[in-house]
Scaffold this active site. Structure first.
Site, PDB file in Angstrom:
ATOM      1  N   CYS A 254      18.094  46.747  80.959  1.00  0.00           N
ATOM      2  CA  CYS A 254      17.551  45.447  80.540  1.00  0.00           C
ATOM      3  C   CYS A 254      18.354  44.269  81.093  1.00  0.00           C
ATOM      4  O   CYS A 254      17.779  43.245  81.498  1.00  0.00           O
ATOM      5  CB  CYS A 254      17.454  45.383  79.025  1.00  0.00           C
ATOM      6  SG  CYS A 254      18.773  46.263  78.168  1.00  0.00           S
TER       7      CYS A 254
ATOM      8  N   HIS B 252      18.673  38.915  76.370  1.00  0.00           N
ATOM      9  CA  HIS B 252      19.988  39.025  77.003  1.00  0.00           C
ATOM     10  C   HIS B 252      20.226  37.770  77.840  1.00  0.00           C
ATOM     11  O   HIS B 252      19.402  37.398  78.688  1.00  0.00           O
ATOM     12  CB  HIS B 252      20.045  40.245  77.933  1.00  0.00           C
ATOM     13  CG  HIS B 252      20.025  41.569  77.215  1.00  0.00           C
ATOM     14  ND1 HIS B 252      20.093  41.702  75.846  1.00  0.00           N
ATOM     15  CD2 HIS B 252      19.959  42.836  77.719  1.00  0.00           C
ATOM     16  CE1 HIS B 252      20.069  42.996  75.519  1.00  0.00           C
ATOM     17  NE2 HIS B 252      19.982  43.697  76.644  1.00  0.00           N
TER      18      HIS B 252
HETATM   19  P1  NAP Z   1      15.694  54.084  69.992  1.00  0.00           P
HETATM   20  O1  NAP Z   1      15.235  52.941  69.185  1.00  0.00           O
HETATM   21  O2  NAP Z   1      16.920  54.819  69.573  1.00  0.00           O
HETATM   22  O3  NAP Z   1      14.470  55.152  70.161  1.00  0.00           O
HETATM   23  C1  NAP Z   1      14.674  56.420  70.736  1.00  0.00           C
HETATM   24  C2  NAP Z   1      13.372  57.220  70.773  1.00  0.00           C
HETATM   25  O4  NAP Z   1      13.667  58.517  71.325  1.00  0.00           O
HETATM   26  C3  NAP Z   1      12.738  57.470  69.397  1.00  0.00           C
HETATM   27  O5  NAP Z   1      11.338  57.437  69.502  1.00  0.00           O
HETATM   28  C4  NAP Z   1      13.197  58.889  69.051  1.00  0.00           C
HETATM   29  O6  NAP Z   1      12.289  59.582  68.205  1.00  0.00           O
HETATM   30  C5  NAP Z   1      13.168  59.526  70.428  1.00  0.00           C
HETATM   31  N1  NAP Z   1      14.039  60.715  70.436  1.00  0.00           N
HETATM   32  C6  NAP Z   1      15.337  60.795  70.076  1.00  0.00           C
HETATM   33  N2  NAP Z   1      15.760  62.072  70.162  1.00  0.00           N
HETATM   34  C7  NAP Z   1      14.700  62.809  70.593  1.00  0.00           C
HETATM   35  C8  NAP Z   1      14.497  64.190  70.884  1.00  0.00           C
HETATM   36  N3  NAP Z   1      15.480  65.098  70.731  1.00  0.00           N
HETATM   37  N4  NAP Z   1      13.282  64.592  71.322  1.00  0.00           N
HETATM   38  C9  NAP Z   1      12.279  63.693  71.482  1.00  0.00           C
HETATM   39  N5  NAP Z   1      12.400  62.373  71.199  1.00  0.00           N
HETATM   40  C10 NAP Z   1      13.601  61.938  70.773  1.00  0.00           C
HETATM   41  O7  NAP Z   1      16.026  53.618  71.504  1.00  0.00           O
HETATM   42  P2  NAP Z   1      15.352  52.400  72.346  1.00  0.00           P
HETATM   43  O8  NAP Z   1      16.206  51.197  72.291  1.00  0.00           O
HETATM   44  O9  NAP Z   1      13.913  52.311  72.000  1.00  0.00           O
HETATM   45  O10 NAP Z   1      15.549  52.950  73.834  1.00  0.00           O
HETATM   46  C11 NAP Z   1      14.692  53.940  74.393  1.00  0.00           C
HETATM   47  C12 NAP Z   1      15.089  54.164  75.857  1.00  0.00           C
HETATM   48  O11 NAP Z   1      14.908  52.941  76.584  1.00  0.00           O
HETATM   49  C13 NAP Z   1      16.573  54.545  76.016  1.00  0.00           C
HETATM   50  O12 NAP Z   1      16.698  55.472  77.066  1.00  0.00           O
HETATM   51  C14 NAP Z   1      17.226  53.195  76.353  1.00  0.00           C
HETATM   52  O13 NAP Z   1      18.429  53.340  77.047  1.00  0.00           O
HETATM   53  C15 NAP Z   1      16.139  52.529  77.186  1.00  0.00           C
HETATM   54  N6  NAP Z   1      16.152  51.061  77.221  1.00  0.00           N
HETATM   55  C16 NAP Z   1      16.277  50.337  76.076  1.00  0.00           C
HETATM   56  C17 NAP Z   1      16.250  48.934  76.153  1.00  0.00           C
HETATM   57  C18 NAP Z   1      16.401  48.053  74.930  1.00  0.00           C
HETATM   58  O14 NAP Z   1      16.500  46.815  75.097  1.00  0.00           O
HETATM   59  N7  NAP Z   1      16.395  48.590  73.715  1.00  0.00           N
HETATM   60  C19 NAP Z   1      16.072  48.304  77.377  1.00  0.00           C
HETATM   61  C20 NAP Z   1      15.925  49.084  78.541  1.00  0.00           C
HETATM   62  C21 NAP Z   1      15.949  50.451  78.436  1.00  0.00           C
HETATM   63  P3  NAP Z   1      12.555  59.773  66.605  1.00  0.00           P
HETATM   64  O15 NAP Z   1      12.185  58.464  65.942  1.00  0.00           O
HETATM   65  O16 NAP Z   1      11.618  60.872  66.243  1.00  0.00           O
HETATM   66  O17 NAP Z   1      14.008  60.127  66.439  1.00  0.00           O
END
Ligand code: NAP
Length: 360
Positions: A157, A250
């Site tokens: 991001c 950000h």
């Molecule tokens: P998050 O809120 O922690 O969500 C993670 C997701 O992954 C949830 O839907 C979770 O499902 C799922 N998950 C976790 N463990 C799993 C497993 N063993 N099998 C299948 N699904 C699983 O994270 P987020 O911020 O949304 O980020 C998601 C991705 O985008 C990450 O790789 C992050 O680095 C990337 N990203 C984030 C941002 C940002 O600004 N937040 C920006 C760019 C990229 P459950 O609810 O069922 O646990």
């Protein structure tokens, strides 16, 4: 003017993996009434699978979960259970590596937000307005890996918010070196993310693995196709990344050294005039301007500017001379929209418009 759908009156069925998390929820908002794509499946971990989306997701935000999505049953992230040929991935990086490869192997096109494949030389890391030509590397990816489908990634991001203003400067003058310091919102750490007692009234000068990601991704985004791989741009990048108590957005401060020296008014004119690659114009998620230059001396600010262009515009301000480099500026981007889900949806629209996604 917005383009007509490449799919005519039918919509392309799509799924979201990691649909319950912070980025997954942004996907839901962007896809639920999308004119080209039909969100038909949501998937997450075994903890959530089998429950209704409304039960499984801890919905963040003041809006209600869209009714149609609330009733969907959450599927496991398994290509045998998820049927859509196009899948958006908001999976945690601890699982994205294996899960996304399994979907690509099974013939699906994966648009990923995770870090796992971003720096692989045969995986496109794309900002639609900046480097749409990097999608060409998908052919090498299929050959190298024997996948029937593929993986296309969007960036970290902070890297996306930094690269959008760097791209026109690099195209016009060449960027030689850039010094970057970030002030990153808490939503960048997912949900529940950073503990409130750690971040309220505080600044945390450490985000695990963020600086190497940011530095490497800037070079790849601004790199060029070289045969069947992407060659990094020869740019020196140094970064400091910090977590601050801001909800979304950000803020990135940068000092930039240019190859070709240019007066400040010319630099500002280039930033103001840039519209990005023509292939990325007029898509359903394209903002009117990928970059907006703020005129007020004290902008951009997350509270006031984060939603510019429905969260897809990066706002730039404080463009001024730098006593050590050439120019310094501040950029602000919505980490969840422009820096994650919105970037992926725009990449999918670009792929659909250029004939790279299957017909419904
Ligand atoms: P998050 O809120 O922690 O969500 C993670 C997701 O992954 C949830 O839907 C979770 O499902 C799922 N998950 C976790 N463990 C799993 C497993 N063993 N099998 C299948 N699904 C699983 O994270 P987020 O911020 O949304 O980020 C998601 C991705 O985008 C990450 O790789 C992050 O680095 C990337 N990203 C984030 C941002 C940002 O600004 N937040 C920006 C760019 C990229 P459950 O609810 O069922 O646990």
């Amino acid at each position: 003017m917005s383009r007509s759908s490449p799919f005519g009156s039918r919509k392309l069925p799509v799924a979201v993996l990691g649909a319950t998390g912070a980025v997954g929820q942004a996907f839901i908002r962007l896809l639920v009434n999308h004119p080209w794509f039909d969100l038909v499946e949501v998937a997450a971990s075994e903890r959530s699978a089998g429950r209704s989306y409304a039960e499984a997701a801890r919905w963040i935000g003041d809006d209600a979960i869209p009714e149609r999505v609330a009733a969907l049953t959450v599927l496991p992230c398994d290509p045998a259970k998820v049927e859509s040929r196009v899948v958006f991935s908001a999976l945690d990086s601890s699982v994205a590596g294996d899960a996304e490869a399994a979907f690509a192997r099974a013939g699906r096109m994966v648009l990923s937000n995770a870090k796992n494949y971003r720096l692989e030389p045969d995986v496109p890391l794309v900002i639609a307005e900046v480097n749409p030509d990097h999608l060409e590397v998908l052919e090498a990816q299929r050959r190298n890996r024997g996948w029937r489908g593929g993986i296309v990634t969007n960036g970290n991001c902070a890297a996306i918010a930094a690269v959008l203003p760097l791209a026109p400067l690099h195209q016009e003058f060449g960027v030689k070196r850039v010094f970057i310091a970030t002030m990153q919102a808490v939503s960048g750490a997912g949900y529940p993310g950073v503990a409130s007692l750690d971040i309220l009234g505080n600044v945390i000068p450490f985000i695990k693995d963020e600086e190497p990601k940011l530095e490497a991704e800037v070079k790849k985004f601004l790199g060029a196709m070289s045969g069947s791989r992407i060659a990094d741009a020869d740019i020196g990048v140094s970064s400091h990344t910090n977590r601050v108590p801001v909800e979304h957005g950000h803020t990135i401060v940068m000092s930039v050294e240019l190859e070709k020296k240019a007066p400040l008014d010319r630099v500002e004119a280039v930033l103001r005039g840039w519209r990005g690659a023509s292939d990325a114009c007029g898509l359903p998620s394209s903002p009117e301007r990928p970059l907006a230059v703020a005129d007020q001396a004290d902008r951009p600010q997350p509270r006031r500017d984060v939603d510019a262009g429905r969260g897809m515009t990066v706002t730039v301000g404080r463009i001024r001379p730098d006593p050590m480099f050439d120019v310094r500026l501040v950029a602000l981007g919505h980490n969840i929209v422009r820096g994650a889900a919105g970037a992926s949806v725009l990449n999918a629209e670009l792929m659909a418009a250029t004939g790279r996604l299957d017909q419904p």
